[in-house]
Motif scaffolding. Structure first.
Motif, PDB file in Angstrom:
ATOM      1  N   ALA A  14      28.465  -1.282 -14.929  1.00 33.35           N
ATOM      2  CA  ALA A  14      29.630  -2.160 -14.739  1.00 33.35           C
ATOM      3  C   ALA A  14      29.699  -3.262 -15.799  1.00 33.35           C
ATOM      4  O   ALA A  14      30.551  -4.147 -15.713  1.00 33.35           O
ATOM      5  CB  ALA A  14      29.588  -2.776 -13.343  1.00 33.35           C
ATOM      6  N   GLY A  15      28.798  -3.225 -16.787  1.00 34.39           N
ATOM      7  CA  GLY A  15      28.832  -4.221 -17.850  1.00 34.39           C
ATOM      8  C   GLY A  15      28.167  -5.532 -17.503  1.00 34.39           C
ATOM      9  O   GLY A  15      28.390  -6.553 -18.147  1.00 34.39           O
ATOM     10  N   LYS A  16      27.338  -5.522 -16.487  1.00 31.50           N
ATOM     11  CA  LYS A  16      26.670  -6.742 -16.013  1.00 31.50           C
ATOM     12  C   LYS A  16      25.362  -6.980 -16.765  1.00 31.50           C
ATOM     13  O   LYS A  16      24.813  -6.085 -17.397  1.00 31.50           O
ATOM     14  CB  LYS A  16      26.371  -6.636 -14.514  1.00 31.50           C
ATOM     15  CG  LYS A  16      27.570  -6.308 -13.658  1.00 31.50           C
ATOM     16  CD  LYS A  16      28.557  -7.431 -13.638  1.00 31.50           C
ATOM     17  CE  LYS A  16      29.696  -7.104 -12.685  1.00 31.50           C
ATOM     18  NZ  LYS A  16      30.720  -8.092 -12.685  1.00 31.50           N
ATOM     19  N   LEU A  17      24.847  -8.207 -16.620  1.00 35.21           N
ATOM     20  CA  LEU A  17      23.562  -8.580 -17.198  1.00 35.21           C
ATOM     21  C   LEU A  17      22.476  -8.514 -16.134  1.00 35.21           C
ATOM     22  O   LEU A  17      22.680  -8.959 -15.004  1.00 35.21           O
ATOM     23  CB  LEU A  17      23.588 -10.007 -17.752  1.00 35.21           C
ATOM     24  CG  LEU A  17      24.597 -10.333 -18.838  1.00 35.21           C
ATOM     25  CD1 LEU A  17      24.349 -11.736 -19.376  1.00 35.21           C
ATOM     26  CD2 LEU A  17      24.576  -9.312 -19.959  1.00 35.21           C
ATOM     27  N   LEU A  18      21.324  -7.973 -16.525  1.00 37.51           N
ATOM     28  CA  LEU A  18      20.164  -7.903 -15.637  1.00 37.51           C
ATOM     29  C   LEU A  18      19.094  -8.881 -16.107  1.00 37.51           C
ATOM     30  O   LEU A  18      18.932  -9.104 -17.304  1.00 37.51           O
ATOM     31  CB  LEU A  18      19.507  -6.522 -15.699  1.00 37.51           C
ATOM     32  CG  LEU A  18      20.245  -5.278 -15.277  1.00 37.51           C
ATOM     33  CD1 LEU A  18      19.302  -4.085 -15.385  1.00 37.51           C
ATOM     34  CD2 LEU A  18      20.769  -5.409 -13.874  1.00 37.51           C
ATOM     35  N   LEU A  19      18.343  -9.391 -15.168  1.00 36.36           N
ATOM     36  CA  LEU A  19      17.086 -10.073 -15.430  1.00 36.36           C
ATOM     37  C   LEU A  19      16.046  -9.138 -14.835  1.00 36.36           C
ATOM     38  O   LEU A  19      16.083  -8.842 -13.637  1.00 36.36           O
ATOM     39  CB  LEU A  19      17.065 -11.440 -14.749  1.00 36.36           C
ATOM     40  CG  LEU A  19      15.797 -12.263 -14.862  1.00 36.36           C
ATOM     41  CD1 LEU A  19      15.451 -12.552 -16.317  1.00 36.36           C
ATOM     42  CD2 LEU A  19      15.962 -13.561 -14.094  1.00 36.36           C
ATOM     43  N   TYR A  20      15.140  -8.617 -15.672  1.00 34.60           N
ATOM     44  CA  TYR A  20      14.241  -7.581 -15.182  1.00 34.60           C
ATOM     45  C   TYR A  20      12.865  -7.667 -15.839  1.00 34.60           C
ATOM     46  O   TYR A  20      12.729  -8.132 -16.967  1.00 34.60           O
ATOM     47  CB  TYR A  20      14.856  -6.195 -15.396  1.00 34.60           C
ATOM     48  CG  TYR A  20      15.001  -5.769 -16.841  1.00 34.60           C
ATOM     49  CD1 TYR A  20      14.165  -4.799 -17.379  1.00 34.60           C
ATOM     50  CD2 TYR A  20      15.975  -6.319 -17.676  1.00 34.60           C
ATOM     51  CE1 TYR A  20      14.285  -4.388 -18.688  1.00 34.60           C
ATOM     52  CE2 TYR A  20      16.116  -5.910 -18.984  1.00 34.60           C
ATOM     53  CZ  TYR A  20      15.261  -4.956 -19.496  1.00 34.60           C
ATOM     54  OH  TYR A  20      15.386  -4.552 -20.805  1.00 34.60           O
ATOM     55  N   PRO A  21      11.822  -7.209 -15.115  1.00 31.05           N
ATOM     56  CA  PRO A  21      10.479  -7.199 -15.680  1.00 31.05           C
ATOM     57  C   PRO A  21      10.279  -5.955 -16.544  1.00 31.05           C
ATOM     58  O   PRO A  21      10.804  -4.885 -16.236  1.00 31.05           O
ATOM     59  CB  PRO A  21       9.582  -7.152 -14.443  1.00 31.05           C
ATOM     60  CG  PRO A  21      10.403  -6.428 -13.423  1.00 31.05           C
ATOM     61  CD  PRO A  21      11.840  -6.795 -13.716  1.00 31.05           C
ATOM     62  N   THR A  22       9.530  -6.117 -17.611  1.00 27.01           N
ATOM     63  CA  THR A  22       9.187  -4.986 -18.471  1.00 27.01           C
ATOM     64  C   THR A  22       7.664  -4.907 -18.547  1.00 27.01           C
ATOM     65  O   THR A  22       6.970  -5.620 -17.827  1.00 27.01           O
ATOM     66  CB  THR A  22       9.764  -5.180 -19.892  1.00 27.01           C
ATOM     67  OG1 THR A  22       9.087  -6.275 -20.515  1.00 27.01           O
ATOM     68  CG2 THR A  22      11.262  -5.433 -19.860  1.00 27.01           C
ATOM     69  N   ASP A  23       7.161  -4.090 -19.441  1.00 28.97           N
ATOM     70  CA  ASP A  23       5.709  -4.031 -19.597  1.00 28.97           C
ATOM     71  C   ASP A  23       5.181  -5.169 -20.459  1.00 28.97           C
ATOM     72  O   ASP A  23       3.982  -5.252 -20.694  1.00 28.97           O
ATOM     73  CB  ASP A  23       5.233  -2.671 -20.107  1.00 28.97           C
ATOM     74  CG  ASP A  23       6.056  -2.100 -21.236  1.00 28.97           C
ATOM     75  OD1 ASP A  23       6.924  -2.804 -21.775  1.00 28.97           O
ATOM     76  OD2 ASP A  23       5.831  -0.926 -21.579  1.00 28.97           O
ATOM     77  N   THR A  24       6.046  -6.057 -20.900  1.00 29.17           N
ATOM     78  CA  THR A  24       5.603  -7.209 -21.696  1.00 29.17           C
ATOM     79  C   THR A  24       6.023  -8.527 -21.048  1.00 29.17           C
ATOM     80  O   THR A  24       5.184  -9.276 -20.586  1.00 29.17           O
ATOM     81  CB  THR A  24       6.130  -7.127 -23.143  1.00 29.17           C
ATOM     82  OG1 THR A  24       7.552  -7.014 -23.122  1.00 29.17           O
ATOM     83  CG2 THR A  24       5.522  -5.939 -23.880  1.00 29.17           C
ATOM     84  N   VAL A  25       7.305  -8.824 -21.011  1.00 32.12           N
ATOM     85  CA  VAL A  25       7.809 -10.095 -20.479  1.00 32.12           C
ATOM     86  C   VAL A  25       8.990  -9.837 -19.550  1.00 32.12           C
ATOM     87  O   VAL A  25       9.494  -8.728 -19.464  1.00 32.12           O
ATOM     88  CB  VAL A  25       8.278 -11.043 -21.622  1.00 32.12           C
ATOM     89  CG1 VAL A  25       7.135 -11.404 -22.545  1.00 32.12           C
ATOM     90  CG2 VAL A  25       9.442 -10.444 -22.405  1.00 32.12           C
ATOM     91  N   TRP A  26       9.444 -10.899 -18.867  1.00 28.89           N
ATOM     92  CA  TRP A  26      10.709 -10.808 -18.145  1.00 28.89           C
ATOM     93  C   TRP A  26      11.815 -10.840 -19.192  1.00 28.89           C
ATOM     94  O   TRP A  26      11.749 -11.612 -20.161  1.00 28.89           O
ATOM     95  CB  TRP A  26      10.848 -11.954 -17.148  1.00 28.89           C
ATOM     96  CG  TRP A  26      10.215 -11.582 -15.839  1.00 28.89           C
ATOM     97  CD1 TRP A  26       8.889 -11.598 -15.543  1.00 28.89           C
ATOM     98  CD2 TRP A  26      10.897 -11.094 -14.684  1.00 28.89           C
ATOM     99  NE1 TRP A  26       8.696 -11.149 -14.254  1.00 28.89           N
ATOM    100  CE2 TRP A  26       9.913 -10.837 -13.707  1.00 28.89           C
ATOM    101  CE3 TRP A  26      12.239 -10.856 -14.376  1.00 28.89           C
ATOM    102  CZ2 TRP A  26      10.225 -10.349 -12.442  1.00 28.89           C
ATOM    103  CZ3 TRP A  26      12.542 -10.374 -13.113  1.00 28.89           C
ATOM    104  CH2 TRP A  26      11.541 -10.121 -12.167  1.00 28.89           C
TER     105      TRP A  26
END
Length: 188
Positions: A14-26
């Protein structure tokens, strides 16, 4: 985890922004082809283009989707990297212009994080990866480290059940890989 995965997928589509954890940083992420979302990330981070972003991919074959000419040595380097590795390739393609550097190069990381891999596969394309911090602030290794302005500025915060509160506190090695196989380290 399936509900979180579906909600994150729907948000990206939908073209939104996520805040998400990765294998390095948020990280802050969006669909790599959505220029409006990429512009929003630049604004949220107080970053002026052409400061490029990294594209996370889930499978090495996705390099063909975003790199015009993949150097032969890239396949082995990327596939067998044990630590997170971001490679800058000479010429990117199929992404919003705000992701590319001024010279047209593109940064790509093959992600190892299971949730991120599932998300990228479900969305069917790469996802923008940039640390979830305002320009010149410390990189966040936990959701609690993410500035309130970033948390309020994204559309969806991914909270994966049973996931540790803090990432592995690793920053990826970054290097530029030329077509002739020459490597120039940016961050070791």
């Amino acid at each position: 985890m399936m509900d979180v995965l579906q909600q994150a997928t729907d948000a990206l589509r939908a073209g939104k922004l996520l805040l998400y954890p990765t294998d390095t940083v948020w990280s802050i992420g969006c669909d790599v082809r959505n220029e409006e979302a990429v512009t929003r990330i630049h604004q949220l981070k107080n970053r002026n283009p052409p400061q490029p972003f990294t594209v996370l991919i889930a499978e090495i074959g996705q390099l063909h989707d975003y790199v015009q000419k993949v150097p032969d040595i890239a396949w082995d380097i990327v596939e067998f990297a044990e630590k997170p590795l971001t490679v800058v390739y000479a010429k990117g393609k199929n992404v919003a212009p705000g992701i590319l550097a001024a010279d047209g190069s593109i940064a790509i990381q093959l992600v190892k994080d299971e949730f991120c891999q599932k998300l990228i596969r479900k969305v069917g394309r790469g996802v923008v990866y940039t640390s979830a911090n305002v320009a010149k602030q410390a990189k966040p290794f936990a959701l609690a480290d993410v500035d309130a302005s970033i948390q309020e500025g994204v559309d969806y915060i991914v909270q994966v059940p049973n996931r540790p509160a803090t990432t592995k506190k690793l920053l990826p090695t970054i290097f530029r890989l030329e077509l002739n196989g020459q490597i120039t380290f940016i961050r070791k």
